[in-house]
Every structure is written in structure tokens, then in C-alpha cells.
Design an enzyme around this catalytic site. Structure first.
Site, PDB file in Angstrom:
ATOM      1  N   THR A 155      68.255  34.364  34.706  1.00 20.63           N
ATOM      2  CA  THR A 155      67.736  34.977  35.939  1.00 20.63           C
ATOM      3  C   THR A 155      66.531  34.133  36.383  1.00 20.63           C
ATOM      4  O   THR A 155      66.693  33.133  37.055  1.00 20.63           O
ATOM      5  CB  THR A 155      67.355  36.452  35.727  1.00 20.63           C
ATOM      6  OG1 THR A 155      66.534  36.586  34.560  1.00 20.63           O
ATOM      7  CG2 THR A 155      68.592  37.312  35.576  1.00 20.63           C
ATOM      8  N   LYS A 181      68.894  34.528  26.978  1.00 16.21           N
ATOM      9  CA  LYS A 181      68.145  34.401  28.214  1.00 16.21           C
ATOM     10  C   LYS A 181      66.955  35.345  28.126  1.00 16.21           C
ATOM     11  O   LYS A 181      66.993  36.394  27.480  1.00 16.21           O
ATOM     12  CB  LYS A 181      69.006  34.712  29.437  1.00 16.21           C
ATOM     13  CG  LYS A 181      69.507  36.138  29.597  1.00 16.21           C
ATOM     14  CD  LYS A 181      68.533  37.141  30.139  1.00 16.21           C
ATOM     15  CE  LYS A 181      67.959  36.726  31.463  1.00 16.21           C
ATOM     16  NZ  LYS A 181      66.939  37.761  31.927  1.00 16.21           N
ATOM     17  N   THR A 192      62.980  41.723  27.543  1.00 18.24           N
ATOM     18  CA  THR A 192      64.055  41.549  28.523  1.00 18.24           C
ATOM     19  C   THR A 192      64.816  40.345  28.097  1.00 18.24           C
ATOM     20  O   THR A 192      64.549  39.266  28.558  1.00 18.24           O
ATOM     21  CB  THR A 192      63.565  41.278  29.925  1.00 18.24           C
ATOM     22  OG1 THR A 192      63.035  42.447  30.411  1.00 18.24           O
ATOM     23  CG2 THR A 192      64.711  40.968  30.850  1.00 18.24           C
ATOM     24  N   GLU A 278      57.716  33.743  32.511  1.00 15.53           N
ATOM     25  CA  GLU A 278      57.593  33.540  33.955  1.00 15.53           C
ATOM     26  C   GLU A 278      56.228  32.940  34.313  1.00 15.53           C
ATOM     27  O   GLU A 278      55.182  33.501  33.994  1.00 15.53           O
ATOM     28  CB  GLU A 278      57.812  34.865  34.682  1.00 15.53           C
ATOM     29  CG  GLU A 278      59.269  35.293  34.642  1.00 15.53           C
ATOM     30  CD  GLU A 278      59.529  36.671  35.201  1.00 15.53           C
ATOM     31  OE1 GLU A 278      60.696  36.953  35.519  1.00 15.53           O
ATOM     32  OE2 GLU A 278      58.588  37.480  35.299  1.00 15.53           O
ATOM     33  N   ASN A 404      57.049  37.811  40.368  1.00 15.55           N
ATOM     34  CA  ASN A 404      57.400  39.229  40.271  1.00 15.55           C
ATOM     35  C   ASN A 404      57.080  40.027  41.513  1.00 15.55           C
ATOM     36  O   ASN A 404      57.579  41.141  41.685  1.00 15.55           O
ATOM     37  CB  ASN A 404      56.732  39.836  39.042  1.00 15.55           C
ATOM     38  CG  ASN A 404      57.444  39.454  37.770  1.00 15.55           C
ATOM     39  OD1 ASN A 404      58.494  40.000  37.449  1.00 15.55           O
ATOM     40  ND2 ASN A 404      56.912  38.473  37.062  1.00 15.55           N
ATOM     41  N   SER A 409      63.865  40.059  46.328  1.00 14.87           N
ATOM     42  CA  SER A 409      64.259  39.360  47.569  1.00 14.87           C
ATOM     43  C   SER A 409      64.736  37.945  47.325  1.00 14.87           C
ATOM     44  O   SER A 409      64.966  37.524  46.235  1.00 14.87           O
ATOM     45  CB  SER A 409      63.075  39.362  48.543  1.00 14.87           C
ATOM     46  OG  SER A 409      61.934  38.797  47.954  1.00 14.87           O
TER      47      SER A 409
END
Length: 409
Positions: A155, A181, A192, A278, A404, A409
Site C-alpha cells: 500500500t 507488507k 498493520t 511511512e 496520512n 484520496s
């Protein structure tokens, strides 16, 4: 070391193949579905999120693994998590599994499913079924097929994550491979993350589960990126027995050999996820040694890498050791600060900055050089016992908020 790292991932072990495709579940112009398949039935083991809010796919897989029935396939989609989706979410799991049954002639009750992505959106079932149909005709046991599958499940990950090792049991070469992942919404227990491991080892199911549960405690459950435990965390290990080794039925030396290899694979994937957090620029490791107990060492090391202030200090290359001591102090573990020694370590060197309750004078420029490395360790000697643990995280950067803030979107 009884194992050797080799090329490959989920297709490295005998009898396993994989495929991926562009199904347009949410993303466009990239692959977003993957399948791992073994024609030979597999025993399975798994661990799953501790979040009370569990995705439909997690509940599907938990039931499948606990049933003891064999597993033939796992189908994974990225983009939509199939969490908080009610009965429609379970229907999507069943439709996906039945599509595999129709294409590959295995019972739909032997098909695991997994999803990752946005919570609260319904999966487009027609696209899932179409994706299964595409992948069923493209299954391959090549290493490239495994690599492509590891990319399809990403992702916000910036790199794919895969590994394979080989080892010997009973004179037979055994292979264990895997992919995972994970980049954000990562925190014990687990994170996650999706991880899928495949092996041609012959092993009794309860021992496979025992090994997985024991190894997860010091690998996947020791990473954190942002303190958020996901709804979708899934680790599945499938073993089809094609290596032909004498079946492992007790916790003997063969079991320990397998567990050692499993630990290496899980640790490798866990570190890869932590370093790919991230917005991250660094892998942030905390190693606590000579603690009173293993649990204290785990609690302390996780508190260090989980602190936002600690993570910000790592990003800024700020040798502010007070951030790390503070996190240890509120972790819940009991210790005497007057016993503690704290060091900064990296490939650029090592420096003690705190000893037995007293800050040490140190060269700030030297500390900056140590902390500029792409992997930084906070090493803490508790001087209170002989237990140790290591946790992994990443620095906290401006990009984490940017990623985040517009995730949907």
C-alpha cells in the site's frame, strides 16, 4: 547458524506458486491482487491482530486456521481493507474463495483471504472474482512470480519485502520463504502488516503453530511505526511437506533448527517493515540488555522506539538521551535509574552518554555523526539481570503526516 539465505520469496519452497494482477480494487495502473497456491494441501499456522475491531478477512482466516483443515491458497488484495464492512465483507471473502474453487478445483474452505488498505469501504466483488480468474491462469513457481506478488500487496510501502532460506532436516533440504507488507499503522500486537510464509517442511500442525507464536513475540511484535494497531494484521505460514523430511512431531533438535530459520525470516521481514515506516529516513533500534526479566526488556525496548519524542530525536540526529530515559520511565517496567547505562550506536561508532544516574560529557559533533547513519541503535544496559530484547521502529518525519493526511484520496 544452521540456515542459509537464498534468492526468492513465497515461491522458493517446493510446490508453491504465485501470481498477481491489476484488478483496480482501488489503485490504478499497478498490480493490487496476489495469490499464493499449493496444489498439495498444507498445514497452517497463524497469528492475527489483537484489535477488537477485526476485518472480515481476519475472522475468516482465524476460523480456517483453527479448524485444522488443510489450506491450498491465499488471495490478497491491497487498497481496501474489508474492515468494518458487516455481512457484505464476509460475503466478499466467500465469493473470493469460491472463485478459487471454481478455477483451481480446491475446496473454497481451503482458501485464506487477506486485505489491506482503507477501512470502511466495501470490496468490489466482481473485480475480486475477475482477479482470481486472471491469476489462476498465470500461476508460476518462478522467483519473479513471488517478487511480483510481494509488490502487489503493497500500500504505502516504498519497497517490497521478501526472503527465503534453506536448511537441512533429516538429510533433506528444506526451504522457507516469505513476503510481507507494512509501512504505517504499525504497532504491537501485531501491526498493520500482512505476512505470508511458505515451506516444504513436514511438521505437525500444533508444533507449527507453537513455533510461529514463539517467534512472533520477538520479531513482528517488537516493531512499531506510529502506535496504531491495525484491524487487519495477519501472519500465515503454510507447510506442504514436499521436502520429504521425517515429519517433526516433537520439540526436538529438528524443531529448533526450523525455529531458528523461522526467527531469521521473521526478524528480516520485521526490520524491513520498520525501516520502511511511512515517511521514514532511518531504522531506529532499541536494544535493552541485562534486564530483570524478558518481559521487562521487551516493554522497555518497545517504549523507546514507540515514543514520538524519541522518534523525532532520531530524525533530528539529536543526542537528547533524556527522551529515551523518559520513555523507559513511563513504560511500566520497574527499575533503578542509577543502574542504567545508555549508548548511541551505528555503523559510524558507539558512544556512552549516560551512566549510573549521571549524564556524561560527550562530543556533540561525534554524537551527530553516529546518529546520521541510516540505522541507529539506542543500547541500554540495565545492570539488573540477564534478560534482553530488541525492538525496531523508525524516525518520525514531516512526511508521515503528509502521507496520512490524505490517505483515502
Amino acid at each position: 547458524m544452521s540456515y542459509q539465505q537464498i534468492e526468492g520469496g513465497v515461491c522458493a519452497a517446493q510446490g508453491f506458486c504465485a501470481a498477481s494482477c491489476e484488478a483496480n480494487i482501488k489503485y490504478e495502473n499497478r498490480t493490487d491482487m496476489a495469490m499464493v497456491f499449493s496444489q498439495t494441501p498444507c498445514v497452517s499456522a497463524g497469528t492475527f491482530t489483537t484489535n477488537v475491531v477485526k476485518a472480515a478477512c481476519v475472522q475468516w482466516d482465524q476460523k480456517l486456521v483453527s479448524s485444522g483443515d488443510p489450506i491450498h491458497a491465499v488471495v490478497i488484495n491491497s487498497g481496501i481493507a474489508n474492515a468494518c464492512t458487516g455481512q457484505e465483507g464476509f460475503d466478499a471473502c466467500e465469493a473470493t474463495a469460491k472463485a478459487v474453487e471454481a478455477q483451481l478445483q480446491v475446496p473454497y474452505t481451503s482458501v485464506a483471504v487477506a486485505s489491506t488498505g482503507v477501512i470502511g469501504m466495501q470490496l468490489p466483488v466482481a473485480k475480486l472474482v475477475s482477479g482470481v480468474q486472471k491469476m489462476s491462469t498465470g500461476l508460476s513457481d518462478s522467483n519473479q512470480a513471488g517478487t511480483d506478488a510481494s509488490k502487489a500487496i503493497m500500500t504505502t510501502d516504498t519497497v517490497n519485502k521478501e526472503i527465503a532460506v534453506t536448511f537441512t532436516i533429516g538429510g533433506k533440504q528444506v526451504v522457507l520463504g516469505g513476503m510481507s507488507k507494512g509501512s504505517g499503522m504499525i504497532h504491537p500486537n501485531m501491526c498493520t502488516m500482512l505476512a505470508f510464509l511458505t515451506s516444504d517442511i513436514a511438521i505437525e500442525k500444533s508444533l507449527l503453530q507453537q513455533a510461529v507464536s514463539e517467534v512472533v513475540a520477538d520479531t513482528f511484535n517488537m516493531i512499531t511505526v506510529d502506535g496504531d494497531t491495525s484491524t487487519n494484521d495477519t501472519l500465515l505460514l503454510l507447510a506442504n511437506g514436499l521436502a520429504g523430511n521425517p515429519c517433526i512431531t516433537e520439540a526436538d533438535t529438528d524443531y529448533e533448527t526450523f525455529k531458528e530459520a523461522l526467527f531469521y525470516v521473521c526478524r528480516f521481514l520485521a526490520r524491513k517493515m520498520a525501516s520502511d515506516g511511512e515517511g521514514a529516513t532511518k531504522l531506529f533500534e532499541a536494544k535493552v540488555v541485562n534486564a530483570k526479566s524478558k518481559e521487562d526488556a521487551r516493554i522497555l525496548s518497545r517504549a523507546i522506539v514507540g515514543s514520538n519524542l524519541s522518534k523525532a530525536a532520531i530524525y533530528g540526529c539529536d543526542a537528547n538521551f533524556g527522551r529515551f530515559l523518559c520513555a523507559m520511565g513511563y513504560s511500566g517496567a520497574k527499575f533503578d535509574q542509577n543502574d542504567v547505562e545508555l549508548f548511541f550506536e551505528s555503523k559510524n561508532g558507539r558512544m556512552m552518554v549516560f551512566s549510573k544516574g549521571v549524564p556524561l560529557a560527550f562530543d556533540e559533533d561525534r554524537a551527530l555523526e553516529i546518529m546520521k547513519a541510516d540505522e541507529v541503535t539506542v543500547y541500554v544496559d540495565m545492570h539488573e539481570g540477564d534478560a534482553q530484547a530488541t525492538a525496531w521502529g523508525c524516525d518520525l518525519t514531516y512526511d508521515y503526516v503528509k502521507i496520512n493526511a490524505d490517505y483515502r484520496s
